[in-house]
Design a protein around this motif. Structure first.
Motif, PDB file in Angstrom:
ATOM      1  N   PHE A 124       1.010  -0.884  -5.871  1.00 46.14           N
ATOM      2  CA  PHE A 124       0.298  -0.437  -4.666  1.00 46.14           C
ATOM      3  C   PHE A 124      -0.350  -1.646  -3.993  1.00 46.14           C
ATOM      4  CE2 PHE A 124       0.081   3.034  -7.768  1.00 46.14           C
ATOM      5  CZ  PHE A 124       0.652   4.079  -7.044  1.00 46.14           C
ATOM      6  N   PRO A 125       0.227  -2.150  -2.891  1.00 50.45           N
ATOM      7  CA  PRO A 125      -0.433  -3.248  -2.184  1.00 50.45           C
ATOM      8  C   PRO A 125      -1.698  -2.755  -1.463  1.00 50.45           C
ATOM      9  CG  PRO A 125       1.543  -2.559  -1.010  1.00 50.45           C
ATOM     10  CD  PRO A 125       1.506  -1.774  -2.282  1.00 50.45           C
ATOM     11  N   GLN A 146      -9.810   2.735  -2.572  1.00 56.84           N
ATOM     12  CA  GLN A 146     -10.131   4.177  -2.593  1.00 56.84           C
ATOM     13  C   GLN A 146      -9.061   5.011  -1.893  1.00 56.84           C
ATOM     14  OE1 GLN A 146     -12.114   1.660  -1.743  1.00 56.84           O
ATOM     15  NE2 GLN A 146     -14.305   2.164  -1.916  1.00 56.84           N
ATOM     16  N   ASP A 147      -8.246   4.353  -1.042  1.00 58.74           N
ATOM     17  CA  ASP A 147      -7.252   5.092  -0.269  1.00 58.74           C
ATOM     18  C   ASP A 147      -5.996   5.428  -1.070  1.00 58.74           C
ATOM     19  OD1 ASP A 147      -8.966   4.906   1.890  1.00 58.74           O
ATOM     20  OD2 ASP A 147      -8.023   3.077   2.672  1.00 58.74           O
ATOM     21  N   ILE A 148      -5.865   4.851  -2.243  1.00 59.52           N
ATOM     22  CA  ILE A 148      -4.696   5.141  -3.080  1.00 59.52           C
ATOM     23  C   ILE A 148      -4.948   6.454  -3.810  1.00 59.52           C
ATOM     24  CG2 ILE A 148      -3.247   4.343  -4.988  1.00 59.52           C
ATOM     25  CD1 ILE A 148      -4.067   1.487  -4.284  1.00 59.52           C
ATOM     26  N   GLU A 149      -4.071   7.413  -3.607  1.00 61.23           N
ATOM     27  CA  GLU A 149      -4.275   8.738  -4.187  1.00 61.23           C
ATOM     28  C   GLU A 149      -3.749   8.845  -5.617  1.00 61.23           C
ATOM     29  OE1 GLU A 149      -2.684  11.675  -1.608  1.00 61.23           O
ATOM     30  OE2 GLU A 149      -3.994  11.177   0.084  1.00 61.23           O
ATOM     31  N   GLU A 150      -2.714   8.085  -5.941  1.00 57.93           N
ATOM     32  CA  GLU A 150      -2.121   8.178  -7.277  1.00 57.93           C
ATOM     33  C   GLU A 150      -2.937   7.375  -8.287  1.00 57.93           C
ATOM     34  OE1 GLU A 150       2.223   7.914  -7.412  1.00 57.93           O
ATOM     35  OE2 GLU A 150       2.150   7.638  -5.239  1.00 57.93           O
ATOM     36  N   LYS A 154     -13.014   4.006  -8.901  1.00 56.74           N
ATOM     37  CA  LYS A 154     -11.689   4.616  -8.875  1.00 56.74           C
ATOM     38  C   LYS A 154     -11.206   4.978 -10.284  1.00 56.74           C
ATOM     39  CE  LYS A 154      -7.820   5.608  -6.634  1.00 56.74           C
ATOM     40  NZ  LYS A 154      -7.720   6.723  -5.678  1.00 56.74           N
ATOM     41  N   GLY A 155     -11.932   4.491 -11.321  1.00 55.75           N
ATOM     42  CA  GLY A 155     -11.536   4.770 -12.696  1.00 55.75           C
ATOM     43  C   GLY A 155     -10.507   3.810 -13.244  1.00 55.75           C
ATOM     44  N   ILE A 156     -10.371   2.651 -12.611  1.00 55.58           N
ATOM     45  CA  ILE A 156      -9.407   1.646 -13.059  1.00 55.58           C
ATOM     46  C   ILE A 156      -9.904   1.005 -14.346  1.00 55.58           C
ATOM     47  CG2 ILE A 156      -8.446  -0.624 -12.455  1.00 55.58           C
ATOM     48  CD1 ILE A 156      -8.286   0.375  -9.556  1.00 55.58           C
ATOM     49  N   ALA A 157      -8.987   0.767 -15.307  1.00 53.29           N
ATOM     50  CA  ALA A 157      -9.372   0.253 -16.629  1.00 53.29           C
ATOM     51  C   ALA A 157      -9.722  -1.221 -16.608  1.00 53.29           C
ATOM     52  CB  ALA A 157      -8.246   0.504 -17.629  1.00 53.29           C
TER      53      ALA A 157
END
Length: 894
Positions: A45-46, A64-68, A92-95
């Motif tokens: 996702f760029p 935040q705009d990435i839904e997946e 966003k919950g990114i690890a």
């Protein structure tokens, strides 16, 4: 460390590239291309507010705009905006995030501030960061290349870690040329968060990784590093090239990474104790890496050398000799078989010189014969373009044969263009090849040395049941009294009293402040005597002629007292002189030794042993070790010095009791372990006389401790605070203590005291014996990672282990799993309850919040104990098992 987060980071379902670009040559563009070309299972996702599409991929303006789902972000933006981006990723919950941006603490105070902001944002959301100022990460097992490296590595089973991006790209170039593959290729950069310890822990748990190779400039948390390395090096080789060996190199490394390098000799000591092989040159690192990538390491030092020319064979033998090794001895059977196929004038020994005009088929058969010799642990094949030999054709004939050989094989095809094709054949076949015999031998020596060090570190010690008698409270009183009086340097008599409290033999020492007092003390001691200056402001007595020896009468004592005082005042006019010590003269000294210790800011206490006396710093015959020490480690510490040969007995010098000397080193280590207040300790000389040992001079420097014992160590020590006593329900006494490496025999006996059903309920398998590897794992405990307590009954030769309880700490340091086994004859008598209770207490003290365990449904005794101690018991969804869970804060125990 959260292993789950690093798993998501290295095996992501979705990767966001923040700062992605289509601009050729830009970092964001290269990362996008590498991720897309690696063709893994991840989605890319760029993210860039200036673009709507990048390489036909929809481009988000913000993360935040990435839904997946996104597991990892690669950030390639100016570092000033990174803290805010990290916060967005956390929301966003990114690890985890890989921050390739430069401009952190290596640039100064402003860069340091930005890194601190970045870390604060990451910790708020439990997000892990690799970098900043890094090349990126590659996981070939997952087909994921999240880097801006110019090339992609081949798949393999070796992980490579580096702080330097330039070293990464250089290794990558060379590896492709040599057909070497990697499981992981990781650039750590400035290591603001994820460091070498984190990565060793993670890679140690990955089945795709069989060895770890690292380029290190500095280590940020040495205790965590040692804990991780000691755990992993026993199962996977770890090789390190540590830069900053010289003062200039250390300064360069510091400016490059933003951190000061530690003293190089201490790194050597730490790496050896951790079971890490250290190399000193980039070429040496690459050679070892190639060896590990293509071969198993040698099991012994038996190297068989086969050559088509005498000179290179001799060079290989000389290289072996320079490392203290010799070529493998060939059996008579092997020589007879070689006699049957080789010319009459072959070398008839190892190296095996088959002569230059021998056919390729004979070379191949020679390899088969030498490989079959029982003393051959590895094969070195050498070829020079001599006479009419076709070096490439020989290599092609050898490849099928070498695939059948069970021992490691490496080659040295020596020359230029004439042998380039042969080397290419070997590389394509995955056979280790070098351009000189010396490089090949060095690689062999390094991997053999690694194996010997691991063997030494995992040696099962003999149980002696000897308990060191020490007077900890006496020592504590001496140190606390001195600190209360603001004395940071103990006087000689006080320093010796401290040593005596820990069982280190000292000579009687009195302090005189007048000539008359000195004379009276000399008469009480008995002539001849020694007088020494006593002042905390004079570091070395010899600097002011502060020692007078062999004083045989009152006149000698009076004159010496006056002269020493005069010389001290002349050389150190501002020194406070307490007086002069009076001691008995050692009439005949065989050897002078030194036992010293100092507390390093990074490495903690370090023990020094070697040749003592005034010339210690000139000859520098010393070795260093890290506490805690045991007899095996103390013996190795002694054995590394040249003076050790004299201590075994030399001409008219009697051998000393080596066990006693080992014990003195252990006692010194215990003293440094128990008291973080000790900054430095110096026993010089430790006199050897007729095999006996006496400390005749001692200095100790102290300061208030900043951390409690044992947190000043970089290796966890035996936690004596977990020792306790208890009674069974019918009044029989037992002793609970932490397990020791020397408990292997007791543990075997305990294992055999378990019925087959008890063994199954403990190990979840019908285990019949404990292997040596299991014994080492179960008895050689890192108490930063595991708690293991045993219950003992009886005394000395009738001692029996009747129970074992363990708490295995998870990598995040807040959760753990328990296990327990009680001998069948002692079940239901309260021993299990006491053991597990003590383990849970220890877990709570370590900061562990959550303890769980899986119990079979038929293990009714354990289920009953769990209810008694307050565990929550839940039946698991599948199978006949229960999960027992307890929060340590809810423990109803003192």
């Amino acid at each position: 460390m959260s292993t789950l987060h690093l798993n998501r980071l290295f095996n992501p379902k979705g990767v966001a590239v923040i700062g992605a670009s289509e601009k050729t040559g830009s970092v964001g563009c290269t990362i996008m291309k590498n991720l897309m070309n690696s063709k893994g299972k991840h989605t890319v996702f760029p993210v860039n507010p200036r673009h709507k599409k990048i390489f036909d991929q929809p481009c988000a303006a913000r993360i935040q705009d990435i839904e997946e789902g996104v597991d990892m972000a690669v950030i390639a933006t100016p570092i000033q905006v990174v803290p805010d981006l990290i916060a967005d990723c956390g929301k966003k919950g990114i690890a985890g995030a890989v921050v390739v941006s430069s401009g952190g603490r290596e640039t100064g105070a402003e860069g340091q501030r930005i890194e601190e902001q970045m870390l604060a944002a990451a910790r708020e959301y439990d997000l892990r960061i690799i970098g900043p100022n890094c090349l990126g990460i590659i996981n070939t097992a997952f087909s994921m290349n999240a880097s801006f490296a110019h090339l992609a590595p081949l798949p393999g089973n070796m992980a490579f870690l580096s702080q330097s991006g330039a070293v990464c790209t250089s290794v990558l170039d060379m590896a492709l040329q040599e057909n070497m593959g990697f499981s992981h290729f990781i650039s750590l950069g400035s290591m603001a968060d994820v460091d070498f310890a984190d990565m060793i822990d993670y890679l140690g748990s990955q089945r795709s990784v069989q060895s770890i190779v690292m380029y290190v400039e500095n280590i940020t948390n040495i205790r965590n590093f040692m804990s991780a390395a000691r755990a992993v090096s026993r199962i996977k080789p770890i090789i390190v090239l540590k830069s900053g060996r010289s003062r200039a190199g250390a300064r360069a490394a510091a400016s490059h990474t933003g951190a000061l390098a530690g003293e190089d000799a201490l790194y050597d000591t730490a790496f050896q104790r951790a079971g890490i092989l250290r190399v000193t040159e980039f070429e040496e690192l690459f050679d070892c890496a190639e060896y590990l990538a293509k071969q198993s390491r040698p099991k012994g030092c038996g190297l068989a050398i086969i050559t088509n020319a005498g000179g290179p064979g001799v060079m290989a033998a000389d290289a072996l000799a320079s490392f203290g090794l010799e070529p493998a001895r060939m059996s008579q059977s092997t020589q007879d078989r070689l006699d049957a196929i080789l010319p009459d004038n072959w070398s008839r020994g190892n190296p095996v010189d088959i002569l230059g005009d021998t056919p390729a088929s004979t070379y191949v058969e020679t390899v088969r014969i030498c490989a079959a010799d029982p003393d051959t642990d590895a094969l070195l094949l050498i070829c020079s373009p001599a006479g009419t030999v076709d070096t490439r054709a020989l290599a092609e004939r050898l490849v099928p044969c070498l695939r059948e050989v069970s021992c490691p094989v490496f080659t040295a095809w020596i020359g230029g263009e004439n042998v380039a094709g042969a080397r290419q054949v070997f590389n394509q076949a995955g056979i280790v090849t070098f351009d000189s015999a010396e490089r090949a031998v060095r690689a062999f020596k390094n991997l053999y040395e690694y194996g010997k060090n691991i063997e030494r570190l995992t040696q099962i010690p003999i149980r002696t049941d000897t308990r060191l008698i020490i007077h900890r409270e006496t020592a504590r009183s001496i140190i606390h009294t001195a600190l209360a009086e603001k004395n940071t340097c103990l006087l000689e008599n006080t320093a010796k009293a401290l040593l005596d409290a820990y069982g280190i033999p000292v000579n009687d020492t009195k302090i005189a402040d007048t000539e008359a007092a000195a004379l009276k003390m000399a008469e009480q001691t008995g002539f001849p005597v020694v007088l020494k200056i006593c002042s905390k402001d004079i570091p070395h007595k010899s600097d002011c002629n502060g020692v007078a020896l062999d004083l045989r009468n009152a006149k000698d004592v009076t004159a010496a007292f006056r002269q020493i005082m005069a010389d001290a005042r002349q050389h150190f006019p501002d020194a406070h002189i307490t007086g002069i010590t009076v001691q008995a003269m050692q009439t005949r000294t065989d050897v002078e030794l030194i036992i010293g210790a100092r507390k390093d800011p990074q490495f903690g206490p370090v023990i020094v042993f070697g040749m003592g006396g005034v010339l210690t710093e000139v000859f520098r015959d010393i070795s260093m070790g890290l506490p805690p020490l045991n007899r095996m480690l103390a013996g190795h510490l002694i054995g590394k010095t040249k003076i050790a040969a004299v201590l075994k007995g030399f001409r008219n010098i009697r051998p000393i009791d080596m066990a006693h000397l080992e014990e003195l080193l252990i006692r010194t280590g215990r003293l440094m372990t128990d008291f973080p207040e000790i900054d430095a300790l110096d026993i010089n000389p430790l006199m050897v006389q007729n095999g006996g040992l006496t400390a005749v001079d001692a200095r100790v420097f102290i300061t208030p401790a900043t951390v409690p014992s044992p947190m000043h160590l970089i290796i966890s020590s035996y936690p004596w605070q977990y020792e306790s006593r208890g009674e069974t329900v019918d009044g029989q006494p037992f002793f609970i203590r932490p397990i020791r490496p020397s408990d292997a025999d007791l543990l075997i006996e305990h294992f055999h005291s378990l019925s087959s059903q008890s063994r199954y309920m403990r190990f979840f398998s019908p285990l019949k014996e404990l292997s040596r590897d299991m014994l080492i794992k179960l008895t050689q405990i890192d108490y930063d990672r595991e708690i293991a307590l045993v219950a003992l009954m009886g005394k000395k030769e009738r001692l029996a282990m009747v129970g074992v309880s363990r708490i295995i700490v998870f990598p995040d340091q807040t959760q753990a799993e328990f296990a327990i086994a009680i001998s069948d004859d002692w079940q239901g008598k309260g021993i299990g309850s006491s053991l597990l209770t003590q383990c849970l207490k220890a877990a709570r003290q370590m900061g562990i919040r959550h303890v769980m365990g899986v119990v079979l449904a038929e293990n009714t005794q354990m289920l009953k104990l769990g209810r008694k101690l307050g565990f929550t018991i839940k039946r698991m969804a599948e199978g006949g098992e229960y999960e027992l869970i307890i929060e340590t804060q809810d423990l109803n125990i003192d």
